[in-house]
Design an enzyme around this catalytic site. Structure first.
Site, PDB file in Angstrom:
ATOM      1  N   ARG A  75       0.860  -1.204   0.000  1.00 48.86           N
ATOM      2  CA  ARG A  75       0.000   0.000   0.000  1.00 48.86           C
ATOM      3  C   ARG A  75       0.884   1.237   0.000  1.00 48.86           C
ATOM      4  NH1 ARG A  75      -3.607   0.063   5.141  1.00 48.86           N
ATOM      5  NH2 ARG A  75      -4.988  -1.359   4.055  1.00 48.86           N
ATOM      6  N   ARG A 144      -1.234   6.736   9.829  1.00 54.55           N
ATOM      7  CA  ARG A 144      -1.334   6.271   8.434  1.00 54.55           C
ATOM      8  C   ARG A 144      -1.394   7.455   7.458  1.00 54.55           C
ATOM      9  NH1 ARG A 144      -3.703   1.109   8.393  1.00 54.55           N
ATOM     10  NH2 ARG A 144      -2.865  -0.101  10.123  1.00 54.55           N
ATOM     11  N   LYS A 208      -3.191   1.270  15.074  1.00 51.82           N
ATOM     12  CA  LYS A 208      -3.192   2.215  13.964  1.00 51.82           C
ATOM     13  C   LYS A 208      -3.762   3.565  14.395  1.00 51.82           C
ATOM     14  CE  LYS A 208      -5.868  -0.500  11.462  1.00 51.82           C
ATOM     15  NZ  LYS A 208      -6.822  -1.086  10.488  1.00 51.82           N
ATOM     16  N   LYS A 210      -5.333   7.309  12.583  1.00 48.68           N
ATOM     17  CA  LYS A 210      -5.758   7.873  11.294  1.00 48.68           C
ATOM     18  C   LYS A 210      -6.191   9.328  11.415  1.00 48.68           C
ATOM     19  CE  LYS A 210      -7.169   3.434   9.446  1.00 48.68           C
ATOM     20  NZ  LYS A 210      -8.270   2.642   8.869  1.00 48.68           N
ATOM     21  N   CYS A 421     -15.442  -2.493   0.218  1.00 50.66           N
ATOM     22  CA  CYS A 421     -14.065  -2.810   0.587  1.00 50.66           C
ATOM     23  C   CYS A 421     -13.568  -3.948  -0.304  1.00 50.66           C
ATOM     24  CB  CYS A 421     -14.001  -3.215   2.055  1.00 50.66           C
ATOM     25  SG  CYS A 421     -14.659  -4.873   2.345  1.00 50.66           S
ATOM     26  N   CYS A 427      -8.385 -10.421   1.184  1.00 45.75           N
ATOM     27  CA  CYS A 427      -8.406 -10.015   2.589  1.00 45.75           C
ATOM     28  C   CYS A 427      -8.573 -11.224   3.506  1.00 45.75           C
ATOM     29  CB  CYS A 427      -9.531  -9.017   2.843  1.00 45.75           C
ATOM     30  SG  CYS A 427      -9.585  -8.552   4.582  1.00 45.75           S
ATOM     31  N   CYS A 466     -16.682  -7.664   6.305  1.00 44.32           N
ATOM     32  CA  CYS A 466     -16.615  -7.981   7.734  1.00 44.32           C
ATOM     33  C   CYS A 466     -16.869  -6.702   8.511  1.00 44.32           C
ATOM     34  CB  CYS A 466     -15.256  -8.618   8.079  1.00 44.32           C
ATOM     35  SG  CYS A 466     -13.964  -7.427   8.478  1.00 44.32           S
ATOM     36  N   CYS A 470     -13.932  -1.074   6.599  1.00 52.02           N
ATOM     37  CA  CYS A 470     -12.964  -0.407   5.725  1.00 52.02           C
ATOM     38  C   CYS A 470     -13.603   0.534   4.703  1.00 52.02           C
ATOM     39  CB  CYS A 470     -12.097  -1.439   5.013  1.00 52.02           C
ATOM     40  SG  CYS A 470     -11.097  -2.406   6.159  1.00 52.02           S
TER      41      CYS A 470
HETATM   42 FE1  SRM Z   1      -9.055  -1.496   6.444  1.00 52.91          FE
HETATM   43  C1  SRM Z   1      -7.754  -4.192   7.978  1.00 52.91           C
HETATM   44  C2  SRM Z   1      -8.415  -2.874   3.486  1.00 52.91           C
HETATM   45  C3  SRM Z   1      -9.627   1.472   5.041  1.00 52.91           C
HETATM   46  C4  SRM Z   1     -10.663  -0.470   9.282  1.00 52.91           C
HETATM   47  N1  SRM Z   1      -8.157  -3.225   5.902  1.00 52.91           N
HETATM   48  C5  SRM Z   1      -7.634  -4.190   6.715  1.00 52.91           C
HETATM   49  C6  SRM Z   1      -6.850  -5.218   5.888  1.00 52.91           C
HETATM   50  C7  SRM Z   1      -5.426  -4.758   5.825  1.00 52.91           C
HETATM   51  C8  SRM Z   1      -6.985  -6.679   6.363  1.00 52.91           C
HETATM   52  C9  SRM Z   1      -5.972  -7.220   7.341  1.00 52.91           C
HETATM   53  O1  SRM Z   1      -5.704  -6.584   8.388  1.00 52.91           O
HETATM   54  O2  SRM Z   1      -5.473  -8.303   7.094  1.00 52.91           O
HETATM   55  C10 SRM Z   1      -7.568  -5.056   4.517  1.00 52.91           C
HETATM   56  C11 SRM Z   1      -6.767  -5.455   3.297  1.00 52.91           C
HETATM   57  C12 SRM Z   1      -7.690  -6.021   2.246  1.00 52.91           C
HETATM   58  C13 SRM Z   1      -7.019  -6.298   0.965  1.00 52.91           C
HETATM   59  O3  SRM Z   1      -6.994  -7.474   0.552  1.00 52.91           O
HETATM   60  O4  SRM Z   1      -6.538  -5.378   0.325  1.00 52.91           O
HETATM   61  C14 SRM Z   1      -8.058  -3.631   4.607  1.00 52.91           C
HETATM   62  N2  SRM Z   1      -8.920  -0.825   4.630  1.00 52.91           N
HETATM   63  C15 SRM Z   1      -8.750  -1.559   3.511  1.00 52.91           C
HETATM   64  C16 SRM Z   1      -8.992  -0.735   2.267  1.00 52.91           C
HETATM   65  C17 SRM Z   1      -8.121  -1.138   1.084  1.00 52.91           C
HETATM   66  C18 SRM Z   1     -10.472  -0.791   1.906  1.00 52.91           C
HETATM   67  C19 SRM Z   1     -10.845  -0.286   0.540  1.00 52.91           C
HETATM   68  O5  SRM Z   1     -11.544  -1.028  -0.118  1.00 52.91           O
HETATM   69  O6  SRM Z   1     -10.474   0.821   0.153  1.00 52.91           O
HETATM   70  C20 SRM Z   1      -8.706   0.668   2.838  1.00 52.91           C
HETATM   71  C21 SRM Z   1      -7.255   1.022   2.761  1.00 52.91           C
HETATM   72  C22 SRM Z   1      -6.986   2.310   3.395  1.00 52.91           C
HETATM   73  C23 SRM Z   1      -5.611   2.844   3.185  1.00 52.91           C
HETATM   74  O7  SRM Z   1      -5.305   3.169   2.053  1.00 52.91           O
HETATM   75  O8  SRM Z   1      -4.893   3.003   4.169  1.00 52.91           O
HETATM   76  C24 SRM Z   1      -9.109   0.457   4.290  1.00 52.91           C
HETATM   77  N3  SRM Z   1      -9.899   0.205   7.110  1.00 52.91           N
HETATM   78  C25 SRM Z   1     -10.141   1.294   6.319  1.00 52.91           C
HETATM   79  C26 SRM Z   1     -11.031   2.194   6.989  1.00 52.91           C
HETATM   80  C27 SRM Z   1     -11.585   3.484   6.421  1.00 52.91           C
HETATM   81  C28 SRM Z   1     -10.741   4.656   6.771  1.00 52.91           C
HETATM   82  O9  SRM Z   1      -9.662   4.524   7.348  1.00 52.91           O
HETATM   83  O10 SRM Z   1     -11.167   5.773   6.475  1.00 52.91           O
HETATM   84  C29 SRM Z   1     -11.331   1.618   8.214  1.00 52.91           C
HETATM   85  C30 SRM Z   1     -12.333   2.173   9.253  1.00 52.91           C
HETATM   86  C31 SRM Z   1     -11.807   3.301  10.023  1.00 52.91           C
HETATM   87  C32 SRM Z   1     -11.078   2.817  11.236  1.00 52.91           C
HETATM   88  O11 SRM Z   1      -9.899   2.468  11.123  1.00 52.91           O
HETATM   89  O12 SRM Z   1     -11.682   2.772  12.305  1.00 52.91           O
HETATM   90  C33 SRM Z   1     -10.608   0.372   8.281  1.00 52.91           C
HETATM   91  N4  SRM Z   1      -9.142  -2.214   8.390  1.00 52.91           N
HETATM   92  C34 SRM Z   1      -9.904  -1.686   9.392  1.00 52.91           C
HETATM   93  C35 SRM Z   1      -9.818  -2.533  10.538  1.00 52.91           C
HETATM   94  C36 SRM Z   1     -10.520  -2.293  11.904  1.00 52.91           C
HETATM   95  C37 SRM Z   1      -9.652  -1.418  12.727  1.00 52.91           C
HETATM   96  C38 SRM Z   1     -10.179  -1.136  14.094  1.00 52.91           C
HETATM   97  O13 SRM Z   1      -9.356  -0.743  14.939  1.00 52.91           O
HETATM   98  O14 SRM Z   1     -11.359  -1.221  14.354  1.00 52.91           O
HETATM   99  C39 SRM Z   1      -8.992  -3.616  10.180  1.00 52.91           C
HETATM  100  C40 SRM Z   1      -8.594  -4.825  11.056  1.00 52.91           C
HETATM  101  C41 SRM Z   1      -7.494  -4.521  12.002  1.00 52.91           C
HETATM  102  O15 SRM Z   1      -6.860  -3.467  11.990  1.00 52.91           O
HETATM  103  O16 SRM Z   1      -7.259  -5.398  12.829  1.00 52.91           O
HETATM  104  C42 SRM Z   1      -8.599  -3.389   8.830  1.00 52.91           C
HETATM  105 FE1  SF4 Z   2     -11.240  -7.027   4.822  1.00 51.25          FE
HETATM  106 FE2  SF4 Z   2     -13.153  -6.546   6.573  1.00 51.25          FE
HETATM  107 FE3  SF4 Z   2     -11.655  -4.528   5.674  1.00 51.25          FE
HETATM  108 FE4  SF4 Z   2     -13.379  -5.654   4.071  1.00 51.25          FE
HETATM  109  S1  SF4 Z   2     -13.891  -4.557   5.963  1.00 51.25           S
HETATM  110  S2  SF4 Z   2     -11.255  -5.208   3.562  1.00 51.25           S
HETATM  111  S3  SF4 Z   2     -13.366  -7.756   4.698  1.00 51.25           S
HETATM  112  S4  SF4 Z   2     -10.947  -6.217   6.904  1.00 51.25           S
END
Ligand code: SRM
Ligand code: SF4
Length: 564
Positions: A75, A144, A208, A210, A421, A427, A466, A470
């Site tokens: 990324r 991030r 993390k 943000k 997402c 993922c 899930c 995201c």
């Molecule tokens: Fe996310 C984890 C994809 C934005 C909350 N996110 C992941 C992972 C890396 C899975 C993993 O940990 O193994 C996913 C990778 C999937 C893949 O195959 O590519 C993933 N997140 C994404 C992306 C690509 C979604 C998208 O379709 O665009 C976004 C990439 C952002 C970036 O460029 O940095 C993405 N993730 C977000 C957002 C939205 C935002 O930040 O505005 C959130 C919700 C906001 C937040 O953080 O509260 C988000 N991602 C999570 C979480 C839950 C975190 C938490 O503390 O609640 C995880 C799981 C974790 O961290 O354990 C996670």
């Molecule tokens: Fe993966 Fe869940 Fe984030 Fe979708 S919402 S990319 S399933 S971690």
């Protein structure tokens, strides 16, 4: 704080990593596996790199007793989402030559590369580095990619907002040379002892972190979803400072009611000159007070819930050495992108290109545009792409390329406001499909919207595979969150401007049941909406879903049986 409970295993991995080196460099040379050691898998995240496996192949490879089909996701770090055409071409080349041939624009304004096998990983990162791109701190327990309002058509305020995003991102960047050493130089520094992380310390953040910068009246960054948000306050065309928002976050775990999405609180106003320091001190409060025992409760939103907002603010102001001024008035109208052409205040043209779920599969059209070397490519937090700063005399050239590559096709109001997402097959946390499924579901809903005359009405719909959130599904008018293959929880009643979360409406529903649940609402909305009334507001007014009356956490005022 959690003094009595032992730190989570990640804390010792970080502490013993020699500032994020671990044994990654050695692991990359091992040919007996396509993966890395468990500890290194945690550390590569700080370098913007995830170990994944192709989940479509998992069962078959398991049956054949083969190792999983390991692949890496990388990324980029792109503050404010801004790339030059040259950088776009470099990214595209890496995707073609080292990845799965697609680029994935993300909800945090950057690009993900999927499907990189281990032997290609260093080549991929070096290819990006040659175009002055990097993946430093794109994941991991650090700040991030800082995201920012995309409005190049207002050249001055866009520059100011982008500048702040860049300044904060740069200031909070980890200082370790580990990324360069492992991925680029290959030179060993003396074990990292001479290094220091003045802001983070050896164990970095509890989780993390943000940051987003918004510019009213548009909330395209979803400022209330972030650990820290800045809402620009504009006067006479200049930004005079920022309202500060703390404690937003989306993730939760099904069935664990003490995990929840939360919208951030506005705690006051700071001047532009104070904003970087505010960011640093919010980070240090969370660094020192965040939960380092339980990673499910380690985000700032839980720290604030535990400390109380007043105590948090007092600690923050103590560290800053000044109190915040009262927050200034602001109002948002939407959290969406406005697609198509718009002319900027300096006469340049800008085209916002719809990219369904951010997945750029056919690279040819954008390749041809990037080769013209005009303007900038700006990724939006809604997974779209702005071709920015096109001189008036070059507009027709770009328009012709958009048309000849079929990139300028019109889409419905629902589709242009849809986010999904990534989910399957890459993922590791996905419980259900998202990116591969939402376009089909939207097509079914479009038929009904067409029938009731709502085909061009803007309605936000967001799906995730899930509950991690995201695609920020809890801030959509219609939210769909994966529970198990083919089944989703359906949430309704979010606000179109991203200021109110939705509520659970149906549990464990598949495609047919989702359509069946939404069709009567669409009909009712078409027949009975008040002038200008948004779908999410209508769903509440018509009594389909209750408005939240207490607090800004997702479960506030919901009975326990409705909390999963
Ligand atoms: Fe996310 C984890 C994809 C934005 C909350 N996110 C992941 C992972 C890396 C899975 C993993 O940990 O193994 C996913 C990778 C999937 C893949 O195959 O590519 C993933 N997140 C994404 C992306 C690509 C979604 C998208 O379709 O665009 C976004 C990439 C952002 C970036 O460029 O940095 C993405 N993730 C977000 C957002 C939205 C935002 O930040 O505005 C959130 C919700 C906001 C937040 O953080 O509260 C988000 N991602 C999570 C979480 C839950 C975190 C938490 O503390 O609640 C995880 C799981 C974790 O961290 O354990 C996670
Ligand atoms: Fe993966 Fe869940 Fe984030 Fe979708 S919402 S990319 S399933 S971690």
């Amino acid at each position: 704080m959690s003094a009595a409970r032992p730190p989570s295993p990640n804390e010792s991995i970080k502490a013993n990593s020699r500032f994020l080196r671990g044994t990654i460099a050695d692991g990359l040379t091992r040919v007996e596996t396509g993966s890395l050691s468990d500890d290194d898998q945690q550390l590569t995240k700080f370098h913007g790199i995830y170990v994944q496996d192709d989940r479509d192949l998992r069962a078959e490879r398991g049956r054949k007793k083969l190792e999983k089909a390991f692949i890496f996701m990388a990324r980029l770090r792109v503050p404010g989402g801004v790339l030059t055409p040259h950088q776009w071409l470099a990214a595209e080349r890496v995707a073609r030559e080292r990845g799965n041939g697609t680029l994935r624009l993300t909800t945090r304004q950057t690009i993900q590369f999927h499907g990189i096998i281990k032997s290609n990983l260093r080549h991929a990162i070096r290819g990006l580095n040659e175009a002055m791109l990097d993946t430093i701190a794109a994941c991991g327990d650090v700040n991030r990619n800082v995201i920012a309002r995309v409005n190049p058509w207002q050249s001055r305020t866009h520059a100011e907002v982008a500048e702040l995003a860049g300044a904060i991102g740069g200031h909070l960047l980890p200082k370790t040379r580990a990324w360069h050493e492992i991925w680029i130089d290959g030179e060993k520094h003396s074990g990292g002892e001479e290094e220091d992380e003045p802001i983070y310390g050896r164990t970095y953040m509890p989780r993390k972190f943000k940051i987003a910068v918004a510019l009213p009246p548009h909330n395209d960054v979803d400022v209330f979803a972030h650990d820290l948000g800045f809402i620009a306050i504009e006067q006479d065309g200049r930004i005079v400072g920022y309202n500060v928002v703390v404690g937003g976050g989306m993730g939760m775990t099904h069935g664990e009611a003490d995990t929840f999405p939360r919208t951030g609180d506005v705690i006051g106003f700071c001047s532009t000159g104070q904003a970087v320091d505010v960011a640093e001190q919010v980070v240090t409060v969370q660094r020192d007070f965040g939960d380092r025992s339980d990673r499910k409760h380690a985000r700032l939103k839980y720290t604030i819930e535990r400390m109380g907002l007043d105590a948090f603010r007092a600690e923050l102001e103590r560290r800053l050495g000044h109190a915040f001024e009262p927050a200034r008035e602001f109002a948002f109208t939407d959290n969406a992108d406005r697609l198509g052409w718009v002319q900027g205040d300096d006469g340049a043209w800008h085209y916002t290109l719809f990219v369904e779920n951010g997945r750029v599969r056919d690279l040819a059209g954008l390749h041809a545009i990037a080769e013209l070397d005009i303007g900038r490519f700006i990724i939006t937090p809604n997974q779209n792409l702005v071709l920015a700063d096109i001189p008036a005399d070059r507009k027709s050239e770009i328009a012709a390329l958009l048309q000849s590559h079929g990139l300028d096709t019109a889409v419905s109001g629902l589709r242009r406001n849809a986010l999904a997402c990534v989910a399957l097959p890459t993922c590791g946390l996905a419980l259900a499909e998202s990116e591969r499924y939402l376009p089909n579901l939207v097509a079914r809903l479009e038929d009904e919207l067409e029938r009731v005359g709502l085909a061009q009405d803007d309605i936000t719909i967001r799906m995730t595979g899930c509950p991690n959130g995201c695609a920020r599904p809890y801030l959509a008018e219609i939210g769909l969150v994966g529970r198990s293959p083919g089944l989703y929880n359906l949430y309704l009643g979010g606000a179109f401007d991203g200021t109110r979360m939705n509520k659970l409406y149906r549990r464990d529903v598949g495609g047919d049941a989702i359509v069946a649940a939404l069709v009567p609402l669409f009909r009712g909305y078409a027949e009975r909406r008040a002038p200008g009334e948004r779908f999410g507001d209508y769903a509440i007014r018509a009594g389909h879903i209750r408005a939240t009356t207490a607090g800004n956490t997702f479960h506030a005022d919901l009975p326990p049986e409705l909390r999963s």
